[in-house]
Motif scaffolding. Structure first.
Motif, short mmCIF file in Angstrom:
data_model
loop_
_atom_site.label_atom_id
_atom_site.label_comp_id
_atom_site.label_asym_id
_atom_site.label_seq_id
_atom_site.Cartn_x
_atom_site.Cartn_y
_atom_site.Cartn_z
N LEU A 1 -2.33 5.14 3.82
CA LEU A 1 -1.69 4.10 3.13
C LEU A 1 -2.99 2.99 2.61
O LEU A 1 -2.99 2.59 1.68
CB LEU A 1 -0.59 3.38 3.62
CG LEU A 1 0.71 4.20 3.94
CD1 LEU A 1 1.60 3.60 4.92
CD2 LEU A 1 1.38 4.51 2.68
N LYS B 1 -10.36 0.96 -1.96
CA LYS B 1 -11.00 1.89 -2.61
C LYS B 1 -12.36 1.90 -2.74
O LYS B 1 -12.95 1.13 -3.85
CB LYS B 1 -10.38 2.42 -3.99
CG LYS B 1 -8.91 2.74 -3.99
CD LYS B 1 -8.35 2.97 -5.25
CE LYS B 1 -6.92 3.33 -5.06
NZ LYS B 1 -6.14 3.41 -6.41
N ALA C 1 -3.43 11.08 2.56
CA ALA C 1 -4.30 10.50 1.63
C ALA C 1 -4.40 11.02 0.20
O ALA C 1 -4.10 10.54 -0.80
CB ALA C 1 -5.72 10.02 2.15
N LEU D 1 -1.23 10.82 -1.82
CA LEU D 1 -1.04 9.30 -2.15
C LEU D 1 -1.80 9.07 -3.20
O LEU D 1 -1.91 7.97 -3.84
CB LEU D 1 -1.23 8.23 -1.15
CG LEU D 1 -0.20 8.07 -0.04
CD1 LEU D 1 -0.69 7.39 1.13
CD2 LEU D 1 1.12 7.31 -0.61
N GLY D 2 -2.70 10.15 -3.81
CA GLY D 2 -3.71 10.09 -4.84
C GLY D 2 -5.00 9.48 -4.51
O GLY D 2 -5.61 8.94 -5.43
N VAL D 3 -5.24 9.43 -3.22
CA VAL D 3 -6.46 8.88 -2.91
C VAL D 3 -7.80 9.76 -3.49
O VAL D 3 -8.90 9.22 -3.71
CB VAL D 3 -6.70 8.42 -1.51
CG1 VAL D 3 -8.08 7.98 -0.99
CG2 VAL D 3 -5.44 7.48 -0.99
N ASN E 1 -5.84 3.31 2.29
CA ASN E 1 -6.80 3.78 1.23
C ASN E 1 -6.12 3.69 -0.13
O ASN E 1 -7.03 4.09 -1.11
CB ASN E 1 -7.48 5.14 1.72
CG ASN E 1 -8.62 4.93 2.87
OD1 ASN E 1 -9.75 4.97 2.30
ND2 ASN E 1 -8.32 5.05 4.17
N THR E 2 -5.00 3.49 -0.05
CA THR E 2 -4.62 3.51 -1.60
C THR E 2 -5.00 2.03 -2.10
O THR E 2 -5.06 1.93 -3.42
CB THR E 2 -2.96 3.51 -1.54
OG1 THR E 2 -2.47 2.53 -0.78
CG2 THR E 2 -2.57 4.97 -0.99
N CYS F 1 0.71 -1.25 -0.09
CA CYS F 1 0.00 0.12 -0.05
C CYS F 1 0.87 1.00 0.02
O CYS F 1 1.50 1.60 1.03
CB CYS F 1 -1.02 0.05 1.28
SG CYS F 1 -2.04 -1.27 1.32
N GLY F 2 1.03 1.88 -1.13
CA GLY F 2 2.02 2.99 -1.13
C GLY F 2 3.04 3.03 -0.76
O GLY F 2 3.74 3.88 -0.12
#
Ligand code: SF4
Length: 364
Positions: A182, A188, A245, A248-250, A184-185, A121-122
């Motif tokens: 992390l 989704k 988040a 990290l692009g969430v 939530n990467t 995760c990330g």
């Protein structure tokens, strides 16, 4: 539904209100084929009825299920794992989910009993419940609430119910915010339905519900949590996992681009700013689990109301960071090396209150 939209409706017919909101917000257009397995993830942090402000109303979940079944979706799972210290099975029972599952012929899945698998995760390895691999579509149904450690809890943090208990404990040793971001990467949700009916604005386990009779729908968990910050009068920076988040692009925390659409009813007046009685000065906190910290704070507040807290001569140690250490006074099995340690993992609020009261009275 566009990523920058949050739809909301106000009313007291929660089940039908939810169904109408889902129709208006366009959930049907996002659904996969009818043979898809759809998971619904409520928040059943502890076995307490939704009207106490800590858990997702069954009526909201019933509205989602009826919406899905009326469109030919029958492979539906309600998946949740309560916080460390409470059993999901009890939450299913006391929160009305066992009856709900029976009435609609859907499956209840206790993620506390699930085996985990490790996933990147990330850039960090996290352990997640295996069941998530079997789902085609995930609907996150958090409660909009306050939280005694992270200030707010809603869409992003609700994903913690899909990791094993051992991993929940480890999250707290990792600082809580970063692992939530992390997680939530990888996890989704395809859709988010927010129970803003009567969440407790201070504690995630509930007890002081603040009625707003609102259900919301969205797809971006970062935007949802950013909006929750604005509702509860926090800055987004006050809840570090939101920006983490986002990086990290969430999702996006840009509230200037938020399109808030009120479908039904009239919004209530603003929520009050949160004025938690500050008792944190009496605590030596180091990587504590939410369940532990969440029972210590109300116990300390009770002592403060009795003018006893100021007589406490040492801070109360709590958290996994105190394992294998020594000291004078601690709460939870993590502090069992301390001269006085209140047992339990987590201990009960009453036990903490009574033991600390006895300690203070003996000491003074
Ligand atoms: S005793 Fe330690 S492991 Fe148990 S709930 Fe408290 S902080 Fe977490």
């Amino acid at each position: 539904m566009k990523k920058n939209e949050i739809w909301r409706s106000y009313g007291t017919d929660y089940k039908d209100l939810t169904k109408r909101l889902l129709r208006q917000a366009g959930l049907a257009e996002l659904l996969p084929s009818q043979d898809a397995r759809i998971a619904i993830k409520p928040n059943l942090v502890t076995p307490s009825p939704a009207e106490f402000g800590g858990t997702t109303h069954t009526e909201v979940v019933a509205g989602i299920i009826e919406f899905l079944q009326e469109r030919g979706f029958y492979d539906i799972i309600i998946a949740e794992g309560s916080w460390v210290g409470d059993r999901t099975e009890e939450a299913f029972e006391y929160c009305g989910y066992r009856n709900l599952a029976r009435s609609y012929h859907v499956t209840l899945l206790d993620t506390q009993k699930e085996k985990g698998f490790t996933v990147d995760c990330g850039g960090e390895k996290l352990t997640i419940c295996r069941c998530v691999k079997d789902w085609d579509f995930l609907i996150n149904v958090p409660v909009l609430k306050g939280h005694c450690q992270t200030h707010i809890t809603c869409a992003l943090k609700n994903m913690k119910g899909l990791i094993p208990n051992s991993e929940k404990r480890r999250f707290h040793t990792m600082g809580l915010h970063r692992p939530i971001a992390l997680l939530n990467t990888f996890l989704k949700p395809d859709f988010i339905v927010i129970d803003h009916i009567c969440g407790d604005l201070s504690f995630e386990e509930g007890g002081n519900p603040v009625v707003r009779n609102c259900v919301m729908a969205a797809t971006d968990p970062v935007l949802v949590d950013s909006f929750v910050c604005s509702l509860l009068k926090y800055r987004i920076e006050d809840v570090p996992y939101i920006r983490m988040a986002e990086k990290l692009g969430v999702g996006s925390s840009d509230l200037s681009s938020l399109h808030l659409i009120t479908c039904e009813g009239t919004p209530y007046e603003d929520l009050p700013a949160q004025n938690l009685l500050d008792v944190s000065y009496a605590v030596d906190e180091f990587d504590s689990c939410s369940a532990c910290y969440g029972v210590l704070i109300p116990a300390l507040e009770r002592l403060k109301e009795e003018n006893l807290l100021e007589k406490l001569s040492v801070p109360v140690a709590i958290g996994q960071g105190h394992r294998k250490k020594t000291g004078k006074l601690g709460v939870g099995t993590c502090t069992h090396g301390f001269l006085t340690s209140i047992p339990g993992c987590p201990p009960k609020e009453d036990d903490i209150y009574l033991a600390l009261k006895e300690y203070i009275l003996k000491d003074s």
